[in-house]
Design a protein around this motif. Structure first.
Motif, short mmCIF file in Angstrom:
data_model
loop_
_atom_site.label_atom_id
_atom_site.label_comp_id
_atom_site.label_asym_id
_atom_site.label_seq_id
_atom_site.Cartn_x
_atom_site.Cartn_y
_atom_site.Cartn_z
N LEU A 190 -3.78 -0.55 -7.98
CA LEU A 190 -4.65 -0.03 -9.04
C LEU A 190 -4.40 -0.76 -10.35
O LEU A 190 -5.33 -1.05 -11.10
N TYR A 222 1.11 6.55 -1.57
CA TYR A 222 -0.08 7.00 -2.28
C TYR A 222 0.20 7.01 -3.78
O TYR A 222 1.35 6.92 -4.22
N ARG A 223 -0.86 7.15 -4.56
CA ARG A 223 -0.73 7.10 -6.02
C ARG A 223 0.27 8.14 -6.52
O ARG A 223 0.25 9.29 -6.10
N GLN A 266 -8.31 -5.41 -6.13
CA GLN A 266 -8.75 -4.31 -5.28
C GLN A 266 -9.87 -4.75 -4.34
O GLN A 266 -9.90 -4.37 -3.17
N HIS A 282 -12.34 7.33 -2.81
CA HIS A 282 -12.55 7.10 -4.23
C HIS A 282 -13.52 5.96 -4.53
O HIS A 282 -13.16 4.94 -5.09
N SER A 327 0.28 1.95 -3.84
CA SER A 327 -1.11 1.95 -4.31
C SER A 327 -1.17 1.82 -5.82
O SER A 327 -2.14 1.27 -6.36
N ASP A 328 -0.16 2.31 -6.53
CA ASP A 328 -0.13 2.17 -7.99
C ASP A 328 -0.21 0.71 -8.39
O ASP A 328 -0.89 0.35 -9.37
N ARG A 380 -9.68 -4.85 -10.71
CA ARG A 380 -10.76 -4.75 -9.72
C ARG A 380 -10.82 -5.94 -8.78
O ARG A 380 -11.19 -5.80 -7.61
#
Length: 415
Positions: free
Chosen positions: A75, A38-39, A82, A179, A71-72, A79
């Motif tokens: 991100l 996770y972030r 993603q 999110h 996940s970093d 976009r």
């Protein structure tokens, strides 16, 4: 150009996570430990649990191969990357072929894939790829994403709308984890296909749940009961607390400061308790912890400082609005002789009962105040809390159960 595991991401990223030196074997089992982290900007108990598992496995000499995605990185990729990852959540044939290519050399009859979080960069393509080459898959389910996403609750292999207020509140909280509308749509689409194809039953040899409540939910969703087991989170024994543990001077909250953890509601409800509260953590709702009489917000703190704060606290409080898996913070508190105050929600009452804490009705400010006052003035002995930790959550027993689970998976084989 051939597809690689990172085809959804920039080509400069490595195609595979690190493979550390394997120490002398203490067991016939070799484990691929796979996890999408996770972030980093948001504290994650799941990341911590995976890191702790890897640490004790390496210390015990269990052959270990770590596969990680972050996940970093997704991100940071922008976009377009993603969006491509979101579109591929339900499954991607090219990604599965690439994973099969990486896994096939490891299919030696003694290797188990232990999967933690598969989203969003592995998905269940990883489990299917392992199954196709004969590597059994064990997954630890830390949350409820396998059976719920925003607006939907999965039951008996079918997606349906939630039918109770509790289900609606739960899936709304899960939706907030994603999110944004694109992520919500992508996870709904992925779950729909996942269950239409019955992938959890066909790709997983064993699903490890963290509580009996969670186990009941996944069985109701369509996972065969024979494929599930319960192994809660654990940690190394820090040693018994002092026989005469001094009475703490404050209640303590440790966690992410967001709506799912209920920090906004807690800040509204706590003044009626009339007790000092120290808040440790950060997040989007940090501002609501400031300027409240009796509340001391410290922000994020190093692990060592959190341990010292637990040693000086009278009780630990949680205010979660959604079903927790098995919060490590409760295990850490009990290990240090600290009683806990938790909402009667999901599997939390399995961890905390009358001998080592109190349970209050979720959303009931008066009951929170009543139970907090009772626990503050009549806390259980530190030795009682510590005994509950050693009986249920000490790492040695946890390790033995995991090793038994891996050996069982090898004996049973792939579905």
């Amino acid at each position: 150009m051939p597809f690689t595991i990172h085809a959804l991401l920039p080509a400069c990223w490595p195609s595979r996570a690190r493979r550390p030196h394997e120490p002398a074997m203490s067991t016939a089992v070799r484990v691929i430990l796979a996890h999408c982290r996770y972030r980093s900007g948001i504290p994650s108990g799941e990341n911590s649990a995976v890191d702790r598992q890897a640490a004790w496995m390496e210390a015990a000499g269990i052959p270990l191969i770590r596969w990680e995605r972050r996940s970093d990185d997704l991100l940071a990729a922008g976009r377009w990357a993603q969006a491509r990852a979101a579109w591929a959540l339900p499954g991607n044939a090219a990604r599965r072929r690439a994973l099969v290519h990486e896994l096939r050399p490891l299919a030696d009859g003694r290797t188990v894939l232990h999967l933690h979080n598969p989203w969003p960069l592995y998905t269940y393509d990883l489990a299917q790829a392992a199954q196709s080459v004969g590597i059994p898959v064990v997954q630890t389910l830390h949350n409820y994403r396998l059976i719920a996403s925003n607006q939907r609750w999965v039951s008996d292999g079918r997606l349906r709308r939630p039918t109770t207020a509790a289900e609606q509140a739960h899936v709304s909280a899960l939706g907030a984890m994603h999110h944004g509308r694109l992520a919500e749509w992508a996870y709904r689409r992925a779950l729909s296909r996942l269950w239409r194809q019955n992938q959890p039953a066909t790709a997983l040899t064993t699903l490890i749940c963290l509580s009996h409540f969670q186990q009941q939910q996944v069985i109701a969703a369509g996972i065969p009961a024979s494929r599930t087991t319960v192994i809660p989170n654990a940690m190394p024994d820090p040693g018994p607390p002092p026989n005469q543990r001094p009475a703490g001077e404050y209640a303590l909250f440790v966690g992410r400061l967001d709506s799912m953890k209920g920090i906004d509601w807690l800040m509204q409800a706590w003044p009626a308790c009339g007790l000092p509260l120290t808040v440790v953590g950060d997040g989007p709702l940090a501002a609501c912890c400031q300027g409240i009489p009796g509340v001391n917000w410290l922000g994020s703190q190093p692990t060592e400082h959190v341990q010292r704060l637990m040693a000086g606290a009278r009780l630990l409080v949680m205010a979660s609005r959604w079903y927790e898996g098995h919060p490590l913070v409760l295990v850490e508190a009990l290990a240090r002789g600290l009683p806990c105050l938790v909402p009667d929600l999901g599997g939390l009452p399995e961890v905390i009962h009358g001998e080592i804490g109190r349970v209050y009705r979720p959303g009931d400010k008066a009951d929170l105040a009543s139970q907090a006052q009772t626990l503050w003035h009549n806390p259980p002995p530190a030795a009682t809390c510590y005994a509950a930790f050693t009986a249920h959550y000490e790492q040695a027993a946890h390790r033995a159960r995991l090793e038994e689970c891996w050996r069982h998976a090898l004996a049973v084989g792939t579905p």
